[in-house]
Design a protein around this motif. Structure first.
Motif, PDB file in Angstrom:
ATOM      1  N   LEU A  84       0.728  -1.241  -0.135  1.00 55.62           N
ATOM      2  CA  LEU A  84       0.077  -0.066  -0.094  1.00 55.62           C
ATOM      3  C   LEU A  84       0.768   1.267  -0.072  1.00 55.62           C
ATOM      4  O   LEU A  84       0.578   2.318  -0.646  1.00 55.62           O
ATOM      5  N   ALA A  85       1.834   1.200   0.751  1.00 54.37           N
ATOM      6  CA  ALA A  85       2.907   2.378   0.635  1.00 54.37           C
ATOM      7  C   ALA A  85       3.619   2.601  -0.592  1.00 54.37           C
ATOM      8  O   ALA A  85       3.791   3.811  -1.429  1.00 54.37           O
ATOM      9  N   LEU A  86       3.840   1.507  -1.468  1.00 49.03           N
ATOM     10  CA  LEU A  86       4.038   1.564  -2.930  1.00 49.03           C
ATOM     11  C   LEU A  86       3.047   2.216  -3.739  1.00 49.03           C
ATOM     12  O   LEU A  86       3.319   3.148  -4.494  1.00 49.03           O
ATOM     13  N   CYS A  87       1.732   2.031  -3.404  1.00 51.80           N
ATOM     14  CA  CYS A  87       0.583   2.585  -4.220  1.00 51.80           C
ATOM     15  C   CYS A  87       0.995   4.302  -3.958  1.00 51.80           C
ATOM     16  O   CYS A  87       0.724   4.972  -4.883  1.00 51.80           O
ATOM     17  N   PHE A  88       0.941   4.639  -2.664  1.00 56.49           N
ATOM     18  CA  PHE A  88       0.948   6.071  -2.404  1.00 56.49           C
ATOM     19  C   PHE A  88       2.483   6.595  -2.928  1.00 56.49           C
ATOM     20  O   PHE A  88       2.534   7.813  -3.375  1.00 56.49           O
ATOM     21  N   GLU A  89       3.566   5.749  -2.790  1.00 60.84           N
ATOM     22  CA  GLU A  89       4.688   6.493  -3.192  1.00 60.84           C
ATOM     23  C   GLU A  89       4.859   6.431  -4.685  1.00 60.84           C
ATOM     24  O   GLU A  89       5.272   7.723  -5.429  1.00 60.84           O
ATOM     25  N   ASP A 102       1.366  10.400  -2.303  1.00 54.38           N
ATOM     26  CA  ASP A 102       1.354  11.045  -1.093  1.00 54.38           C
ATOM     27  C   ASP A 102       2.562  10.363  -0.286  1.00 54.38           C
ATOM     28  O   ASP A 102       2.356   9.136   0.288  1.00 54.38           O
ATOM     29  N   LEU A 103       3.783  11.234  -0.524  1.00 55.56           N
ATOM     30  CA  LEU A 103       4.861  10.383   0.019  1.00 55.56           C
ATOM     31  C   LEU A 103       4.823  10.330   1.639  1.00 55.56           C
ATOM     32  O   LEU A 103       5.649   9.758   2.258  1.00 55.56           O
ATOM     33  N   ALA A 104       4.398  11.422   2.407  1.00 54.22           N
ATOM     34  CA  ALA A 104       4.239  11.666   3.800  1.00 54.22           C
ATOM     35  C   ALA A 104       3.327  10.247   4.120  1.00 54.22           C
ATOM     36  O   ALA A 104       3.811   9.517   5.110  1.00 54.22           O
TER      37      ALA A 104
END
Length: 289
Positions: free
Chosen positions: A91-96, A104-106
């Motif tokens: 999921l972090a990769l989706c935002f990164e 959304d990098l934060a």
């Protein structure tokens, strides 16, 4: 080939699947792809986090019976992220990357930290690279480097590759070619394709240890097979060196054939447009003569 089968190889590496998902995986060859998809998604909607992770991975890759849908993939990862480190990482990769979710990098930082707390080692270095670059929040290169080293020491091949890259270039760490080569060798041995490519370069140039052109070519071929199309030009160059050691007189006709094979691949697949044109021009000049 049903792309999901690539993911299902994780069964043999101790992937954390629920008993219900494991039972379904055991019967997958008896089911039509669409029915397998339906059953996995049903389990996911019933709250099975491992089914959500599997559905997310499959939606990311796509395949027979499972359309590629990054937005849907991120939704599946979101369902499982509170429970699974791999899902929080994905999921972090989706935002990164801004694929399936607005960039959304934060938010990516927060999710990588959560994934690391849940035991997903690779997330430490993913967070570390954001800290090193200052993307998504304050820059903290020392902490970022330390996180990547922790993940590398835990045996994560991606972290080993990232950490080796800093040692190789002298960015964020004192340059240390010997250590970089050692970390890349560890990562390449696990099939990390960027590590295979970089290790090949170090072996070709003799950086961090003795030169070994034969081993360099072997690693470049592995890297190419893993998706590093830019390795083709290097393999072609190495074959030319074997074909004409003095750069002029051909002494090995088999090496010439190999050179032409890889030159044609480079002329068609080299990712850099400028270099791809150079390869095509060389090929055209050779074909004229």
């Amino acid at each position: 080939m049903f792309a999901l089968l690539l993911l299902l190889q994780a069964q043999d590496t101790g992937a954390n699947f629920s008993p219900a998902v494991k039972a379904l995986l055991d019967t997958r060859e008896t089911l039509a792809p669409e029915e397998f998809v339906r059953r996995i998604e049903t389990l996911a909607l019933q709250g099975d986090a491992s089914a959500s992770e599997l559905a997310g991975e499959a939606s990311n890759f796509g395949g027979i019976g499972w359309p590629r849908d990054p937005e849907k993939a991120c939704g599946w990862f979101e369902r499982a992220a509170p429970q699974r480190g791999d899902s929080a990482h994905n999921l972090a990769l989706c935002f990164e990357n801004g694929q399936g979710r607005p960039q959304d990098l934060a938010r990516a930082r927060t999710l990588y930290a959560s994934a690391a707390r849940l035991g997903w080692v690779q997330a430490k270095c993913a967070l570390g690279t954001l800290l090193v670059s200052g993307r998504g929040g304050p820059k903290d290169a020392p902490r970022g480097v330390a996180l990547c080293r922790e993940a590398a020491e835990s045996g994560n091949a991606n972290a080993q590759t990232d950490y080796a890259g800093w040692l190789l270039t002298g960015a964020n760490l004192p340059q240390d070619m010997v250590a970089a080569r050692r970390w890349l060798a560890d990562a390449a041995a696990q099939g990390q394709h960027n590590a295979e490519f970089l290790l090949g370069q170090m072996l070709w140039n003799g950086d961090g240890g003795p030169a070994d052109p034969g081993a360099a070519v072997a690693w470049w071929k592995k890297a190419y097979a893993g998706g590093r199309a830019d390795a083709a030009a290097l393999i072609s160059r190495a074959a030319f060196r074997r074909a004409a050691p003095d750069g002029k007189t051909v002494t090995d006709r088999e090496a010439v054939a190999e050179m032409m094979h890889w030159l044609r691949i480079a002329a068609a697949e080299e990712p850099d447009p400028k270099r791809r044109k150079e390869m095509a021009d060389i090929l055209a000049d050779i074909d004229k003569n």
